[in-house]
Design an enzyme around this catalytic site. Structure first.
Site, PDB file in Angstrom:
ATOM      1  N   ILE A  54      36.369 -11.944  -5.156  1.00  0.00           N
ATOM      2  CA  ILE A  54      35.259 -11.522  -5.696  1.00  0.00           C
ATOM      3  C   ILE A  54      34.954 -13.266  -6.919  1.00  0.00           C
ATOM      4  O   ILE A  54      34.282 -13.270  -7.413  1.00  0.00           O
ATOM      5  CB  ILE A  54      34.971 -10.459  -6.542  1.00  0.00           C
ATOM      6  CG1 ILE A  54      34.620  -9.069  -6.210  1.00  0.00           C
ATOM      7  CG2 ILE A  54      33.973 -10.409  -8.275  1.00  0.00           C
ATOM      8  CD1 ILE A  54      34.874  -7.857  -6.968  1.00  0.00           C
TER       9      ILE A  54
ATOM     10  N   ASP B  57      49.363 -16.845 -16.141  1.00  0.00           N
ATOM     11  CA  ASP B  57      49.472 -15.398 -15.991  1.00  0.00           C
ATOM     12  C   ASP B  57      48.473 -15.303 -17.700  1.00  0.00           C
ATOM     13  O   ASP B  57      48.648 -15.362 -18.454  1.00  0.00           O
ATOM     14  CB  ASP B  57      50.679 -15.284 -16.299  1.00  0.00           C
ATOM     15  CG  ASP B  57      51.055 -13.434 -16.085  1.00  0.00           C
ATOM     16  OD1 ASP B  57      49.672 -13.299 -16.556  1.00  0.00           O
ATOM     17  OD2 ASP B  57      51.909 -13.324 -15.415  1.00  0.00           O
ATOM     18  N   VAL B  58      47.363 -14.184 -17.252  1.00  0.00           N
ATOM     19  CA  VAL B  58      46.567 -14.170 -17.641  1.00  0.00           C
ATOM     20  C   VAL B  58      47.449 -12.329 -18.971  1.00  0.00           C
ATOM     21  O   VAL B  58      46.869 -12.634 -20.001  1.00  0.00           O
ATOM     22  CB  VAL B  58      45.541 -13.008 -17.747  1.00  0.00           C
ATOM     23  CG1 VAL B  58      44.464 -14.794 -16.466  1.00  0.00           C
ATOM     24  CG2 VAL B  58      45.635 -12.238 -16.166  1.00  0.00           C
TER      25      VAL B  58
ATOM     26  N   ASN C  65      38.240 -12.339 -15.160  1.00  0.00           N
ATOM     27  CA  ASN C  65      37.522 -11.897 -13.579  1.00  0.00           C
ATOM     28  C   ASN C  65      39.501 -10.993 -12.840  1.00  0.00           C
ATOM     29  O   ASN C  65      39.371  -9.566 -12.144  1.00  0.00           O
ATOM     30  CB  ASN C  65      37.566 -12.309 -12.122  1.00  0.00           C
ATOM     31  CG  ASN C  65      37.824 -11.633 -11.048  1.00  0.00           C
ATOM     32  OD1 ASN C  65      36.533 -11.190 -10.498  1.00  0.00           O
ATOM     33  ND2 ASN C  65      37.940 -12.464 -10.150  1.00  0.00           N
TER      34      ASN C  65
ATOM     35  N   TYR D 261      44.544   2.922 -13.658  1.00  0.00           N
ATOM     36  CA  TYR D 261      44.067   1.831 -13.294  1.00  0.00           C
ATOM     37  C   TYR D 261      42.728   2.114 -13.894  1.00  0.00           C
ATOM     38  O   TYR D 261      41.948   1.872 -14.064  1.00  0.00           O
ATOM     39  CB  TYR D 261      43.177   1.664 -11.844  1.00  0.00           C
ATOM     40  CG  TYR D 261      42.658   0.955 -11.579  1.00  0.00           C
ATOM     41  CD1 TYR D 261      42.826  -0.473 -11.567  1.00  0.00           C
ATOM     42  CD2 TYR D 261      41.291   0.961 -11.122  1.00  0.00           C
ATOM     43  CE1 TYR D 261      41.375  -1.004 -10.949  1.00  0.00           C
ATOM     44  CE2 TYR D 261      40.599   0.448 -10.138  1.00  0.00           C
ATOM     45  CZ  TYR D 261      40.128  -1.318 -10.654  1.00  0.00           C
ATOM     46  OH  TYR D 261      39.174  -1.706 -10.365  1.00  0.00           O
TER      47      TYR D 261
ATOM     48  N   LYS E 105      40.414   0.400 -16.711  1.00  0.00           N
ATOM     49  CA  LYS E 105      39.236  -0.464 -16.672  1.00  0.00           C
ATOM     50  C   LYS E 105      37.985   0.726 -18.024  1.00  0.00           C
ATOM     51  O   LYS E 105      37.037  -0.260 -18.048  1.00  0.00           O
ATOM     52  CB  LYS E 105      38.996   0.047 -15.342  1.00  0.00           C
ATOM     53  CG  LYS E 105      39.381  -0.878 -14.315  1.00  0.00           C
ATOM     54  CD  LYS E 105      39.160  -1.751 -14.517  1.00  0.00           C
ATOM     55  CE  LYS E 105      40.060  -3.446 -13.156  1.00  0.00           C
ATOM     56  NZ  LYS E 105      39.358  -4.707 -14.134  1.00  0.00           N
TER      57      LYS E 105
ATOM     58  N   THR F 128      36.950  -7.372  -0.431  1.00  0.00           N
ATOM     59  CA  THR F 128      37.787  -7.823  -0.453  1.00  0.00           C
ATOM     60  C   THR F 128      39.372  -7.825   0.326  1.00  0.00           C
ATOM     61  O   THR F 128      39.613  -6.982   0.816  1.00  0.00           O
ATOM     62  CB  THR F 128      38.288  -7.720  -1.922  1.00  0.00           C
ATOM     63  OG1 THR F 128      38.423  -7.093  -1.904  1.00  0.00           O
ATOM     64  CG2 THR F 128      36.976  -8.611  -2.885  1.00  0.00           C
TER      65      THR F 128
END
Length: 253
Positions: free
Chosen positions: A18, A59-60, A86, A151, A155, A186
């Site tokens: 994505i 690394d975010v 993203n 997860y 989110k 993906t």
């Protein structure tokens, strides 16, 4: 098309899937695009194929590294106008086998990965009176799925963050939104299908049905469809759209 001519966009997790599709769409609309990720080779490949103009390794989950990376890309390409958060990951396990470390991992990547990059760019956006912050969340930020409680929790937190920050920035010229794709075609989904077939002995078609059955259109979402939603949110025509979770999921939500 020069819809975004003169804008500098940063896309985290831009090396594949994505993120790469978003980078390609923004570049095609005239933006100068910097992609961020952890794999230098993957990022360089995207740039070499013309889907982005530059790349930075970061690394975010580490706020200091994110701040340094943003300073570097700003020095190269100018202030960030469009921040597409993203980067993310998912793990699957029954709740009783989901450890605190697993929950922390999901929050670090999926939530703090968004807040860290937002911290790094929001001040400049506010000073200049323009900005677009778009988090790529998931339908898992709006409903529950079994075996991915960590997860889903992360989110859902992203969507809550977007809604709250949109209220703070409503008069600044900065909009804050989330895009929530359903299961998307993906590498991550392909790898999940392979794991299902390996563990259960099901055929690829049977394994894939575990994903497409959630979509009333009975198909996986294309990354380009998610990118088109992001492109619209970056446009001048979406300046009144903020605090929203835009679902791209064939009617699932």
């Amino acid at each position: 098309m020069n819809l975004l001519q003169g804008r500098h966009a940063v896309v985290t997790g831009g090396g594949r899937g994505i993120g790469r599709a978003i980078a390609r769409a923004l570049a095609g609309a005239g933006a100068r695009v910097t992609i961020v990720g952890r794999n230098q080779a993957a990022l360089d490949h995207v740039v070499s194929e013309g889907d982005a103009h530059g790349a930075a390794v970061a690394d975010v989950t580490d706020p200091d590294i994110v701040q340094a990376a943003i300073q570097t890309v700003v020095s190269r390409h100018g202030p960030v106008d469009l921040m597409i958060a993203n980067a993310g990951s998912a793990v699957s396990a029954p709740f009783m086998k989901s450890t605190p470390a697993m929950f922390q991992q999901m929050l670090d990547v999926n939530l703090l990965g968004v807040t860290n990059v937002t911290h790094a760019v929001l001040g400049s956006m506010t000073e200049r009176g323009f900005g677009r912050i778009i988090a790529v969340a998931s339908t898992a930020g709006l409903k529950g799925y079994p075996y991915v409680s960590a997860y889903c929790a992360a989110k859902h937190a992203v969507v809550g963050f977007v809604r709250a920050l949109a209220q703070e920035t409503a008069t600044t010229g900065v909009t804050v939104n989330a895009v929530c794709p359903g299961f998307t075609d993906t590498d991550l989904v392909a790898e999940s299908v392979q794991r299902i077939t390996a563990k259960t002995g099901r055929s690829r078609e049977q394994a894939l049905n575990e994903f497409v059955k959630h979509n009333p259109q009975q198909r996986l979402i294309s990354p380009s469809e998610v990118a088109e939603a992001v492109l619209w949110l970056c446009s001048e025509g979406a300046r009144s759209v903020t605090g929203q979770a835009i679902v791209v999921a064939g009617g699932e939500i």
